[in-house]
Design a protein around this motif. Structure first.
Motif, PDB file in Angstrom:
ATOM      1  N   ARG A  95      -6.329  -4.121   4.739  1.00 32.79           N
ATOM      2  CA  ARG A  95      -5.985  -5.267   3.896  1.00 32.79           C
ATOM      3  C   ARG A  95      -5.491  -6.437   4.735  1.00 32.79           C
ATOM      4  O   ARG A  95      -5.815  -7.596   4.458  1.00 32.79           O
TER       5      ARG A  95
ATOM      6  N   SER B 132      -1.891  -1.089  -4.137  1.00 29.20           N
ATOM      7  CA  SER B 132      -3.013  -0.194  -3.913  1.00 29.20           C
ATOM      8  C   SER B 132      -2.491   1.144  -3.398  1.00 29.20           C
ATOM      9  O   SER B 132      -1.380   1.230  -2.866  1.00 29.20           O
TER      10      SER B 132
ATOM     11  N   VAL C  34       0.868  -1.174   0.000  1.00 28.37           N
ATOM     12  CA  VAL C  34       0.000   0.000   0.000  1.00 28.37           C
ATOM     13  C   VAL C  34       0.903   1.220   0.000  1.00 28.37           C
ATOM     14  O   VAL C  34       1.767   1.364   0.870  1.00 28.37           O
TER      15      VAL C  34
END
Length: 254
Positions: free
Chosen positions: A190, A176, A118
């Motif tokens: 997540r 992401s 991320v």
């Protein structure tokens, strides 16, 4: 320094040297190895988040601590790093990187070996090893081509240009994106998703993903072994019962 804090079944490991932008010296490598192993060995920990303190993931290896290293000292310096990388790549617990600010050099290596990355929208990735006269370490020459392809990996490693988060997401280095300052929160979300799955099945998937670049026959043989073992677990019985009863399963990792 590495700090470890638990958020339910997720353990957050934080590279905590903000005064040097989380540069990673030998003691930090050793602590990262030890804390990663501790998390992997703890059945209560179902997911790990790796991040950095003070709005920076990591500026990479601590160049100031590298002066005059002889070959045997370099090998000793790499040993705990390699153990940490192996644990992240092959350990049974999924690891999510939360990248704020910059991930440079070894920072890119540690992010890239994680199962999910991320990145904050204003984060940057810089494979800057050539700027200090070194080759990429921390397994980056294995992980980066697997993530972005050999051509893009060569572009990052041979030219050392900064890759903004949007481009990193486009090419697969980041999985992401999150708003600036929100990478850890998104990574925890997540990680919670991964922690809700059957841990033995997740561990098997991680093991098999490392075989993805081997022959189809080798992968299918591994599939037979893993699936045969999983059919006999309590988690599979629970997952099957929950599916039939249309409820959320309660996995115990056995």
């Amino acid at each position: 320094m590495i700090t470890a804090t638990d958020h339910g079944p997720t353990r957050v490991l934080t590279i905590d040297r903000p005064e040097v932008r989380n540069a990673i010296d030998v003691p930090t490598r050793e602590l990262l190895r030890d804390e990663t192993r501790r998390a992997m060995d703890d059945p209560a920990v179902r997911a790990v988040v790796l991040t950095g303190a003070g709005g920076t993931f990591s500026a990479g290896g601590d160049v100031r601590s590298m002066e005059g290293a002889r070959p045997e000292a370099v090998r000793a310096r790499l040993a705990p790093l390699h153990e940490a990388v192996r644990l992240i790549a092959t350990g049974g617990t999924p690891v999510v990187a939360a990248v704020e600010g910059v991930a440079a050099g070894l920072g890119v290596s540690l992010a890239a070996v994680c199962d999910h990355v991320v990145a904050a929208e204003d984060a940057r990735f810089v494979a800057s090893f050539g700027r200090v006269g070194l080759v990429a370490d921390g397994g980056l020459l294995w992980t980066l081509p697997r993530r972005v392809g050999s051509g893009r990996a060569a572009d990052m490693l041979l030219f050392g240009r900064a890759v903004p988060a949007s481009r990193a997401h486009e090419i697969g280095l980041a999985d992401s994106l999150a708003p600036s300052g929100g990478a850890l929160e998104a990574a925890l979300e997540r990680a919670a998703e991964a922690a809700a799955l059957a841990p033995l099945a997740v561990a098997a998937a991680k093991r098999m993903l490392t075989l993805a670049d081997r022959s189809l026959d080798a992968l299918l043989e591994a599939e037979c072994e893993e699936q045969a073992a999983l059919f006999g677990t309590a988690d599979f019985a629970e997952g099957r019962a929950a599916f039939t009863e249309r409820r959320t399963p309660r996995f115990e990792g056995r």
